[in-house]
Structures are given as structure tokens and as C-alpha cells.
Design a protein around this motif. Sequence first.
Motif, PDB file in Angstrom:
ATOM      1  N   GLN A  38      59.550 -95.838  24.600  1.00  0.00           N
ATOM      2  CA  GLN A  38      58.812 -97.054  23.745  1.00  0.00           C
ATOM      3  C   GLN A  38      58.072 -97.842  24.642  1.00  0.00           C
ATOM      4  O   GLN A  38      58.228 -97.760  25.955  1.00  0.00           O
ATOM      5  CB  GLN A  38      60.320 -97.860  23.125  1.00  0.00           C
ATOM      6  CG  GLN A  38      60.040 -99.020  22.731  1.00  0.00           C
ATOM      7  CD  GLN A  38      60.797 -99.725  22.172  1.00  0.00           C
ATOM      8  OE1 GLN A  38      62.135 -99.721  22.828  1.00  0.00           O
ATOM      9  NE2 GLN A  38      61.019-100.559  21.242  1.00  0.00           N
ATOM     10  N   ALA A  39      56.668 -97.720  23.862  1.00  0.00           N
ATOM     11  CA  ALA A  39      55.689 -98.292  24.839  1.00  0.00           C
ATOM     12  C   ALA A  39      55.997-100.297  24.223  1.00  0.00           C
ATOM     13  O   ALA A  39      56.179 -99.949  22.774  1.00  0.00           O
ATOM     14  CB  ALA A  39      54.014 -97.332  24.292  1.00  0.00           C
ATOM     15  N   PRO A  40      55.170-100.627  25.268  1.00  0.00           N
ATOM     16  CA  PRO A  40      54.847-101.832  24.216  1.00  0.00           C
ATOM     17  C   PRO A  40      54.399-101.856  22.572  1.00  0.00           C
ATOM     18  O   PRO A  40      53.707-101.701  22.393  1.00  0.00           O
ATOM     19  CB  PRO A  40      53.692-102.712  25.262  1.00  0.00           C
ATOM     20  CG  PRO A  40      54.137-101.969  26.831  1.00  0.00           C
ATOM     21  CD  PRO A  40      53.495-100.197  25.971  1.00  0.00           C
ATOM     22  N   GLY A  41      54.697-103.348  22.140  1.00  0.00           N
ATOM     23  CA  GLY A  41      54.376-102.925  20.424  1.00  0.00           C
ATOM     24  C   GLY A  41      54.909-101.933  19.868  1.00  0.00           C
ATOM     25  O   GLY A  41      54.080-101.815  19.232  1.00  0.00           O
ATOM     26  N   VAL A  89      58.189 -97.268  29.139  1.00  0.00           N
ATOM     27  CA  VAL A  89      59.974 -96.764  29.435  1.00  0.00           C
ATOM     28  C   VAL A  89      60.436 -95.651  28.826  1.00  0.00           C
ATOM     29  O   VAL A  89      60.715 -95.454  27.677  1.00  0.00           O
ATOM     30  CB  VAL A  89      60.390 -98.372  28.860  1.00  0.00           C
ATOM     31  CG1 VAL A  89      61.707 -98.450  29.792  1.00  0.00           C
ATOM     32  CG2 VAL A  89      59.531 -99.501  29.851  1.00  0.00           C
ATOM     33  N   TYR A  90      60.900 -94.313  29.626  1.00  0.00           N
ATOM     34  CA  TYR A  90      61.371 -93.390  29.270  1.00  0.00           C
ATOM     35  C   TYR A  90      63.292 -93.772  28.869  1.00  0.00           C
ATOM     36  O   TYR A  90      63.476 -94.601  29.854  1.00  0.00           O
ATOM     37  CB  TYR A  90      60.680 -92.996  29.469  1.00  0.00           C
ATOM     38  CG  TYR A  90      59.901 -91.904  29.315  1.00  0.00           C
ATOM     39  CD1 TYR A  90      58.586 -92.630  29.783  1.00  0.00           C
ATOM     40  CD2 TYR A  90      59.903 -90.459  28.648  1.00  0.00           C
ATOM     41  CE1 TYR A  90      57.201 -91.913  28.720  1.00  0.00           C
ATOM     42  CE2 TYR A  90      58.616 -90.664  28.529  1.00  0.00           C
ATOM     43  CZ  TYR A  90      57.041 -90.886  28.220  1.00  0.00           C
ATOM     44  OH  TYR A  90      56.342 -90.774  28.819  1.00  0.00           O
ATOM     45  N   TYR A  91      63.392 -93.546  28.210  1.00  0.00           N
ATOM     46  CA  TYR A  91      64.923 -93.668  28.198  1.00  0.00           C
ATOM     47  C   TYR A  91      66.020 -92.355  27.901  1.00  0.00           C
ATOM     48  O   TYR A  91      65.436 -91.221  26.877  1.00  0.00           O
ATOM     49  CB  TYR A  91      65.141 -94.679  27.173  1.00  0.00           C
ATOM     50  CG  TYR A  91      65.330 -95.932  26.885  1.00  0.00           C
ATOM     51  CD1 TYR A  91      63.902 -96.394  26.410  1.00  0.00           C
ATOM     52  CD2 TYR A  91      65.700 -97.159  27.444  1.00  0.00           C
ATOM     53  CE1 TYR A  91      63.216 -97.636  26.325  1.00  0.00           C
ATOM     54  CE2 TYR A  91      65.495 -98.413  27.636  1.00  0.00           C
ATOM     55  CZ  TYR A  91      63.905 -98.659  27.142  1.00  0.00           C
ATOM     56  OH  TYR A  91      63.165 -99.702  27.055  1.00  0.00           O
ATOM     57  N   GLY A 125      70.938 -95.167  28.960  1.00  0.00           N
ATOM     58  CA  GLY A 125      70.323 -96.152  30.022  1.00  0.00           C
ATOM     59  C   GLY A 125      69.365 -97.206  29.816  1.00  0.00           C
ATOM     60  O   GLY A 125      68.792 -97.309  28.403  1.00  0.00           O
ATOM     61  N   GLN A 126      69.284 -97.439  31.338  1.00  0.00           N
ATOM     62  CA  GLN A 126      68.467 -98.925  31.215  1.00  0.00           C
ATOM     63  C   GLN A 126      66.573 -98.529  30.835  1.00  0.00           C
ATOM     64  O   GLN A 126      66.260 -99.597  30.718  1.00  0.00           O
ATOM     65  CB  GLN A 126      68.376 -99.728  32.669  1.00  0.00           C
ATOM     66  CG  GLN A 126      67.890 -98.991  33.342  1.00  0.00           C
ATOM     67  CD  GLN A 126      68.026 -97.409  33.989  1.00  0.00           C
ATOM     68  OE1 GLN A 126      69.192 -97.407  34.060  1.00  0.00           O
ATOM     69  NE2 GLN A 126      67.692 -97.337  35.048  1.00  0.00           N
ATOM     70  N   GLY A 127      66.389 -97.077  31.123  1.00  0.00           N
ATOM     71  CA  GLY A 127      65.005 -97.306  30.892  1.00  0.00           C
ATOM     72  C   GLY A 127      64.602 -96.824  32.467  1.00  0.00           C
ATOM     73  O   GLY A 127      64.504 -97.550  33.815  1.00  0.00           O
TER      74      GLY A 127
END
Length: 130
Positions: free
Chosen positions: A39-42, A93-95, A121-123
Motif C-alpha cells: 500500500q502506497a500513500p493515498g 508498505v509491504y504486508y 503483519g504490521q508491514g
Amino acid sequence: QVQLVESGGGLVQAGGSLRLSCAASGRTFSSYAMGWFRQAPGKEREFVAAISWSGDSTYYADSVKGRFTISRDNAKNTVYLRMNSLKLEDPAVYYCARKEGWRSKITIATMTVARTYDSWGQGTQVTVSS
């Protein structure tokens, strides 16, 4: 509920490589398919890769196919994501996540759907510089 802990993120130059790890608690890791999302910002969380519980099937998003490799070591309760040829569009952020269903068969229809994964996970942050 299984605990998932990612590691291995960091800053890398475009074209470089990173290997992410996801360590799972418990004794049932080897019976569940696993996936990586980012997930990238926005932006919405997006599917990156998945691997069957046995490790004999893997699936990738088109955007990472040929560059990323998912693997698992059931003896170590760990799933990996090897990322090569990183691009400026890969930072996020990679989860890691566990696919719901004991020894469930992952299908093209469900492997990309985040709500079909029951533990996350928390990423770990991946940053790519030019």
C-alpha cells in the motif's frame, strides 16, 4: 490467531534488490497459503504475490511478474519476497498475510482479494530512490 512479523524493508536505489521476510508464529503455518500486498500513500492496498500452502504454486501481479519472487520455508515458518529490479513505482508498505482456510486452494478469483486473508503483519516500508 497467527502473528506475522515482516522485516527486510529499507531504502534501495532503483534497479536494486531487497528481500522481505515474514515470520509466522504457531504450528500451522505450513497448512496455509500466504500472500504479499502493498500500500502506497493515498492508494488502496494491492495484491503483489501469493504462494500455495505446499509452495508448489505461485501467483504474481502483472506489475511485478518477472521481477519479484515469492517463496516459503515451512521448516522456518517464514515466507519471503525477493524483489529485483526495483522501480520508482514500487515504494510502499509491504504486508504479508495468511490466506483463510486450512490447506485451501488459492484461485485466481480470490488470491488478489484482501478480505480473503485472515491475518496480517504490521508491514515493512520499502523506499526506492532514483
